[in-house]
Design a protein around this motif. Structure first.
Motif, short mmCIF file in Angstrom:
data_model
loop_
_atom_site.label_atom_id
_atom_site.label_comp_id
_atom_site.label_asym_id
_atom_site.label_seq_id
_atom_site.Cartn_x
_atom_site.Cartn_y
_atom_site.Cartn_z
N ILE A 1 -1.07 -78.91 -32.86
CA ILE A 1 -1.31 -78.46 -34.24
C ILE A 1 -0.47 -77.22 -34.54
O ILE A 1 0.11 -77.10 -35.62
CB ILE A 1 -2.82 -78.18 -34.47
N GLU A 2 -0.38 -76.31 -33.58
CA GLU A 2 0.41 -75.10 -33.77
C GLU A 2 1.87 -75.45 -34.05
O GLU A 2 2.50 -74.87 -34.95
CB GLU A 2 0.31 -74.20 -32.54
N GLY B 1 -4.46 -59.02 -32.76
CA GLY B 1 -5.72 -59.46 -32.18
C GLY B 1 -6.55 -60.36 -33.09
O GLY B 1 -7.61 -60.83 -32.68
N CYS B 2 -6.09 -60.60 -34.30
CA CYS B 2 -6.81 -61.47 -35.23
C CYS B 2 -6.05 -62.78 -35.39
O CYS B 2 -4.81 -62.78 -35.46
CB CYS B 2 -6.95 -60.81 -36.60
N SER B 3 -6.76 -63.88 -35.47
CA SER B 3 -6.09 -65.16 -35.65
C SER B 3 -5.55 -65.28 -37.08
O SER B 3 -6.10 -64.69 -38.01
CB SER B 3 -7.05 -66.31 -35.35
N CYS B 4 -4.47 -66.02 -37.22
CA CYS B 4 -3.86 -66.24 -38.53
C CYS B 4 -4.66 -67.26 -39.32
O CYS B 4 -5.29 -68.15 -38.75
CB CYS B 4 -2.43 -66.74 -38.37
N HIS B 5 -4.62 -67.13 -40.63
CA HIS B 5 -5.17 -68.13 -41.53
C HIS B 5 -4.00 -68.86 -42.18
O HIS B 5 -2.86 -68.40 -42.10
CB HIS B 5 -6.04 -67.49 -42.59
N PHE B 6 -4.28 -69.97 -42.83
CA PHE B 6 -3.21 -70.78 -43.41
C PHE B 6 -3.54 -71.15 -44.85
O PHE B 6 -4.70 -71.35 -45.21
CB PHE B 6 -3.01 -72.06 -42.58
N VAL C 1 -9.91 -74.16 -45.42
CA VAL C 1 -11.23 -73.67 -45.04
C VAL C 1 -12.05 -74.75 -44.35
O VAL C 1 -11.79 -75.93 -44.49
CB VAL C 1 -12.02 -73.14 -46.27
N HIS C 2 -13.07 -74.29 -43.61
CA HIS C 2 -14.00 -75.20 -42.95
C HIS C 2 -14.82 -75.90 -44.03
O HIS C 2 -15.32 -75.25 -44.96
CB HIS C 2 -14.91 -74.43 -42.00
N PRO C 3 -14.99 -77.22 -43.96
CA PRO C 3 -15.70 -77.95 -45.02
C PRO C 3 -17.17 -77.57 -45.20
O PRO C 3 -17.70 -77.72 -46.30
CB PRO C 3 -15.56 -79.42 -44.60
N GLU C 4 -17.81 -77.06 -44.19
CA GLU C 4 -19.22 -76.70 -44.31
C GLU C 4 -19.43 -75.20 -44.53
O GLU C 4 -20.20 -74.80 -45.40
CB GLU C 4 -19.99 -77.17 -43.07
N THR C 5 -18.76 -74.37 -43.73
CA THR C 5 -18.98 -72.92 -43.82
C THR C 5 -18.13 -72.27 -44.90
O THR C 5 -18.40 -71.14 -45.30
CB THR C 5 -18.66 -72.24 -42.48
N ARG C 6 -17.06 -72.93 -45.36
CA ARG C 6 -16.11 -72.43 -46.36
C ARG C 6 -15.35 -71.20 -45.85
O ARG C 6 -14.76 -70.46 -46.63
CB ARG C 6 -16.78 -72.12 -47.70
N GLN C 7 -15.34 -70.97 -44.54
CA GLN C 7 -14.59 -69.86 -43.94
C GLN C 7 -13.15 -70.31 -43.68
O GLN C 7 -12.91 -71.47 -43.34
CB GLN C 7 -15.24 -69.43 -42.62
N ASN C 8 -12.21 -69.38 -43.84
CA ASN C 8 -10.80 -69.69 -43.59
C ASN C 8 -10.62 -70.16 -42.15
O ASN C 8 -11.23 -69.61 -41.23
CB ASN C 8 -9.92 -68.47 -43.85
N LEU C 9 -9.75 -71.16 -41.98
CA LEU C 9 -9.53 -71.73 -40.66
C LEU C 9 -8.30 -71.16 -39.98
O LEU C 9 -7.27 -70.93 -40.61
CB LEU C 9 -9.36 -73.25 -40.76
N SER C 10 -8.40 -70.97 -38.68
CA SER C 10 -7.27 -70.60 -37.83
C SER C 10 -6.68 -71.88 -37.26
O SER C 10 -7.20 -72.98 -37.48
CB SER C 10 -7.75 -69.70 -36.69
N CYS C 11 -5.62 -71.75 -36.50
CA CYS C 11 -5.01 -72.90 -35.84
C CYS C 11 -6.02 -73.61 -34.94
O CYS C 11 -6.12 -74.84 -34.96
CB CYS C 11 -3.79 -72.45 -35.04
N SER C 12 -6.77 -72.86 -34.19
CA SER C 12 -7.78 -73.44 -33.30
C SER C 12 -8.86 -74.19 -34.08
O SER C 12 -9.30 -75.26 -33.68
CB SER C 12 -8.44 -72.36 -32.44
N GLY C 13 -9.29 -73.62 -35.20
CA GLY C 13 -10.29 -74.26 -36.03
C GLY C 13 -9.79 -75.57 -36.62
O GLY C 13 -10.53 -76.56 -36.68
N ILE C 14 -8.53 -75.58 -37.06
CA ILE C 14 -7.93 -76.81 -37.59
C ILE C 14 -7.86 -77.86 -36.50
O ILE C 14 -8.22 -79.02 -36.71
CB ILE C 14 -6.54 -76.51 -38.19
N ALA C 15 -7.40 -77.46 -35.32
CA ALA C 15 -7.28 -78.40 -34.19
C ALA C 15 -8.64 -78.99 -33.83
O ALA C 15 -8.75 -80.19 -33.58
CB ALA C 15 -6.66 -77.69 -32.99
N LYS C 16 -9.66 -78.15 -33.83
CA LYS C 16 -11.00 -78.63 -33.48
C LYS C 16 -11.50 -79.65 -34.50
O LYS C 16 -12.02 -80.71 -34.13
CB LYS C 16 -11.97 -77.45 -33.39
#
Length: 106
Positions: free
Chosen positions: A39-40, A60-65, A15-30
């Motif tokens: 990263i992929e 159409g939805c990004s994967c979570h990990f 998850v994102h450290p501030e928003t606590r939302q699940n991260l996608s590959c793009s979010g992890i890379a960012k």
């Protein structure tokens, strides 16, 4: 190891450290300031080895990990016990199987 800092509490999701939302590959890379393709590739290899699981959310939805809860997890309770069951039939076989309890009432 960089993914450990993004592990959710009582959940194997990354998850994102501030928003606590699940991260996608793009979010992890960012967050890691790294190329998404790189990263992929790493995430795919970790999935093959059973260290993480890719959660497909539909077309159409990004994967979570999720990180394998047999490798790393904070506490003995889980919000959803089914998250731990995802890793029952993966490539990684832990020497000791951890029995989690589902967190009730939260």
């Amino acid at each position: 190891m960089s993914l450990l800092s993004f592990l959710d509490w009582q959940s194997p999701y990354i998850v994102h450290p501030e928003t606590r939302q699940n991260l996608s590959c793009s979010g992890i890379a960012k967050l890691l300031a790294t190329d998404r393709k790189h990263i992929e590739s790493i995430l795919d290899r970790l999935c093959e080895k059973g260290m993480i699981a890719k959660v497909n959310r539909g077309i159409g939805c990004s994967c979570h990990f999720m990180l394998n809860s047999n490798v790393v997890h904070f506490g003995k309770n889980m919000r959803d016990i089914n998250d731990a069951k995802v890793f029952n039939n993966c490539a990684y076989k832990p020497p000791v199987s951890i029995k989690y309890r589902e967190e009730k009432g939260k």
